[in-house]
Structures are given as structure tokens and as C-alpha cells.
Design a protein around this motif. Structure first.
Motif, PDB file in Angstrom:
ATOM      1  N   CYS A 195     -31.858  24.170  -2.238  1.00  0.00           N
ATOM      2  CA  CYS A 195     -30.472  24.767  -1.618  1.00  0.00           C
ATOM      3  C   CYS A 195     -29.480  24.769  -2.504  1.00  0.00           C
ATOM      4  O   CYS A 195     -29.014  23.656  -3.142  1.00  0.00           O
ATOM      5  CB  CYS A 195     -30.046  23.982  -0.337  1.00  0.00           C
ATOM      6  N   VAL A 197     -26.346  24.812  -2.021  1.00  0.00           N
ATOM      7  CA  VAL A 197     -25.151  24.522  -1.264  1.00  0.00           C
ATOM      8  C   VAL A 197     -25.163  22.586  -1.443  1.00  0.00           C
ATOM      9  O   VAL A 197     -24.558  22.109  -1.890  1.00  0.00           O
ATOM     10  CB  VAL A 197     -24.601  25.044  -0.110  1.00  0.00           C
ATOM     11  N   CYS A 198     -26.409  22.489  -0.913  1.00  0.00           N
ATOM     12  CA  CYS A 198     -26.561  20.935  -0.512  1.00  0.00           C
ATOM     13  C   CYS A 198     -27.358  20.293  -1.394  1.00  0.00           C
ATOM     14  O   CYS A 198     -27.463  19.025  -1.304  1.00  0.00           O
ATOM     15  CB  CYS A 198     -26.929  20.634   1.008  1.00  0.00           C
ATOM     16  N   CYS A 209     -32.190  26.890   4.475  1.00  0.00           N
ATOM     17  CA  CYS A 209     -31.806  25.563   4.649  1.00  0.00           C
ATOM     18  C   CYS A 209     -31.252  25.498   5.707  1.00  0.00           C
ATOM     19  O   CYS A 209     -30.242  26.049   6.372  1.00  0.00           O
ATOM     20  CB  CYS A 209     -30.475  25.132   3.610  1.00  0.00           C
ATOM     21  N   ASP A 212     -27.190  24.104   5.993  1.00  0.00           N
ATOM     22  CA  ASP A 212     -26.239  25.061   5.478  1.00  0.00           C
ATOM     23  C   ASP A 212     -26.657  26.568   6.329  1.00  0.00           C
ATOM     24  O   ASP A 212     -25.784  27.569   6.070  1.00  0.00           O
ATOM     25  CB  ASP A 212     -26.167  25.447   4.175  1.00  0.00           C
TER      26      ASP A 212
HETATM   27 ZN   LIG Z   1     -28.445  23.252   2.072  1.00  0.00          ZN
END
Ligand SMILES: [Zn+2]
Length: 329
Positions: A195, A197-198, A209, A212
């Protein structure tokens, strides 16, 4: 165009019928339809209890029909395999002669235009009857009962039980990410999606994900190591339900992949007896050989991991980490 897989699960039931329904089913094998007296009326099909009051009814069974009158109906233009007939038909309330309640059953009248309230119908019996409601295949227009094919006669003993296979079929889309996991397995590779983002990494074909709530495309794909440590496990003692092929207790393990936060869940173990499975065992992936042409199911989220068969001990010393057991996903 998404690819779909179908899965069918079936639950077999055996149910005892009791003195009233059992007598009703037994009579069906004799091409007779029974009701039960309730006051001045006759309930068809019969029940052990008065549906209006819940009071137990005396087992005063009485034959009704065989012909009856359609009181209401609904047309089924496109029958499914679950329906009693494979051609358009009507479900109808048929009040058999002598009955005070209508019975729901199928009417084979050919066309919707042939149906009307008040029409007279008679049973079409199956030639082979086993004590089920569909021994009465359907009702047909007219006053005269029919029998399909050769009549094999009534049941030789009272019908006391009924077998029933409840079945449901699921049709699920297969994400492209799951197909890529299988394709990678042909090259004996485990892959994951990271992912942006994370930074969490998801294996087993998860194409998104869940933290997110964003899709993870092929551009997020990374290679994963095919060695790791058992972080948790379950030993399954098989119950011998129909369709069960396992006879001995077997293990499913959770494996934390080396140098990652990725846990592969519920995988089979190979050359590792269920009784010897424990947290901390070092393992490596086992891949199907080139000569092995079968599609191996491996307990993956989408039912198949392709050529990934499971885990086998690598022979390295156990990992002694009290936190390992908490790594289950
Ligand atoms: Zn994520």
C-alpha cells in the motif's frame, strides 16, 4: 471482463417426519393425499398441531381429492433448477375435494393463459415414489390423476424419515490480483501488494488495502521471500461429513515471512506431522513440480494458490520469540 468461479456447498439433512407427516408421505407413495380433521374442517397438508391455536390435533386422518380447485396462482415463466418443473408452470393454491384449506403445489398447464381461478386440476404422480412431496410431480388440468412412466408401487414400509440436500451455489468474481498470485506461483514466486499510504503488504491476492480502502494495482506488486517462521497454527480433526476427504487430524499454519510483516494464513504443511507443529518452526515453501499438472488448492483466500502447496521444515533452529504467536495477520 471479470472471471468468475462457482462454488457449491451442500448440507445433507435427515429429518424424522413424526406420526402425521409420516403418514402423509407414506400415503403419497400410495398415490393418496391425506388431511387431518380440525373441528368441522380438514387441513391439507395435515399438521400435528392446530395452526390457529397451537393445540395438538387428534391423529384423525382423512383422504381428500384426488382432484381439486385452483384458488389462486402465480406464473413462473423461467424455472430454475430449484423448481419442481423444467418448463414454465404455475405455483397454485389447490383446494382438494374434501379439504377446507388449500395446498401449495405446482400446476403444469402449458401456458399462463390456460390458468384461471376455479379451474379443476388432478395429480400427476411420479412412477417411482419415495415419500416426498414431489412424489406428486404436479397438478394437471382436469379430473383424472395421471402417473408418469412405470408405476413401481407404494413404499414397502411406512415413511419415517426424509433425506434432504440443502444446496447453495455462489458465483464470485476473481480479482486480477488473485490470478497474478497464481501466475507467480507457476514461477515458484510469492508476491504481495504494498500500500502506498500505509506501506502494509498484502499477500494471497488481496487487491486492496482494507485500512486505507484503496485498490492496489500491479504497479504495487513486490516479490516476497518464500521462507519464514510458523507464528500460529490450528490442528483440524476432520468430522466425517459427506464430501470430507481427510481422515486424520491435519494442521493449518500461519507463517511470518522473513524480513517482512506479511503473514500467510491457513497453509498446509508437508512432511510435518500435525502433532509436531509448533510456533517457531522455520519453514520454506513447497512448490509443485513441473510434472505435477493438477491444480492444487491450498487454502488461500480465493481457493487456490496455484503451484504453492504449503510449507515444510527448513531444518534451521526454532525461533524463540514470545511475540511471534501474536502475528496472525
Ligand atoms: Zn494502506
Amino acid at each position: 471482463m471479470a472471471r468468475f468461479v462457482e462454488n457449491t456447498i451442500t448440507f445433507p439433512y435427515k429429518r424424522s417426519l413424526g406420526p402425521v407427516i409420516g403418514a402423509f408421505m407414506t400415503a403419497l407413495t400410495e398415490r393418496r393425499i391425506l388431511g387431518i380433521r380440525r373441528g368441522d374442517g380438514v387441513l391439507v397438508p395435515p399438521s400435528e398441531w392446530d395452526p390457529a391455536t397451537g393445540a395438538e390435533l387428534a391423529p384423525d386422518l382423512v383422504e381428500v381429492g384426488p382432484a381439486g380447485t385452483v384458488e389462486s396462482w402465480t406464473w413462473v415463466p423461467q424455472p430454475t433448477e430449484q423448481h419442481p418443473l423444467d418448463r414454465p408452470f404455475a405455483f397454485a393454491f389447490v383446494r382438494l375435494d374434501g379439504a377446507s384449506t388449500p395446498m401449495l403445489h405446482a400446476v403444469d398447464a402449458g401456458t399462463r393463459e390456460a390458468l384461471r381461478n376455479g379451474m379443476r386440476v388432478a395429480p400427476r404422480w411420479k412412477g417411482t415414489r419415495v415419500g416426498r412431496i414431489d412424489d406428486l410431480a404436479c397438478f394437471v388440468p382436469g379430473e383424472v390423476p395421471e402417473t408418469e412412466g412405470d408405476d413401481t408401487g407404494p413404499a414397502t414400509e411406512p415413511v419415517a424419515r426424509m433425506d434432504y440436500l440443502a444446496s447453495i451455489t455462489y458465483r464470485n468474481p476473481v480479482p486480477e490480483s488473485a490470478d497474478r498470485v497464481v501466475a507467480a506461483s507457476r514461477e515458484h514466486r510469492l508476491i504481495g501488494l504494498e500500500c502506498p499510504v500505509c506501506s502494509r503488504v498484502y499477500a494471497s491476492g488481496n487487491g486492496y488495502c482494507p485500512v486505507d480502502a484503496i485498490p492496489l494495482g500491479p504497479d504495487r506488486e513486490i516479490s516476497l521471500p518464500d521462507t519464514g517462521t510458523i507464528s500460529n497454527f490450528a490442528v483440524v480433526t476432520p468430522v466425517q461429513y459427506p464430501g470430507q476427504t481427510e481422515t486424520e487430524p491435519f494442521a493449518r499454519v500461519f507463517v511470518l515471512l522473513d524480513g517482512t510483516d506479511v503473514v500467510i494464513t491457513y497453509s498446509p504443511v508437508i512432511d510435518l506431522p500435525a502433532a509436531d507443529v509448533h510456533v517457531g518452526t522455520r519453514v520454506r515453501a513447497v512448490w509443485a513440480g513441473a510434472a505435477d499438472e493438477t491444480e492444487h488448492a491450498g487454502g488461500g483466500l480465493y481457493g487456490s494458490w496455484g503451484d504453492f502447496l504449503g510449507w515444510t521444515p527448513s531444518g534451521e533452529p526454532d525461533v524463540d520469540d514470545p511475540d511471534l504467536v501474536n502475528r496472525i495477520f
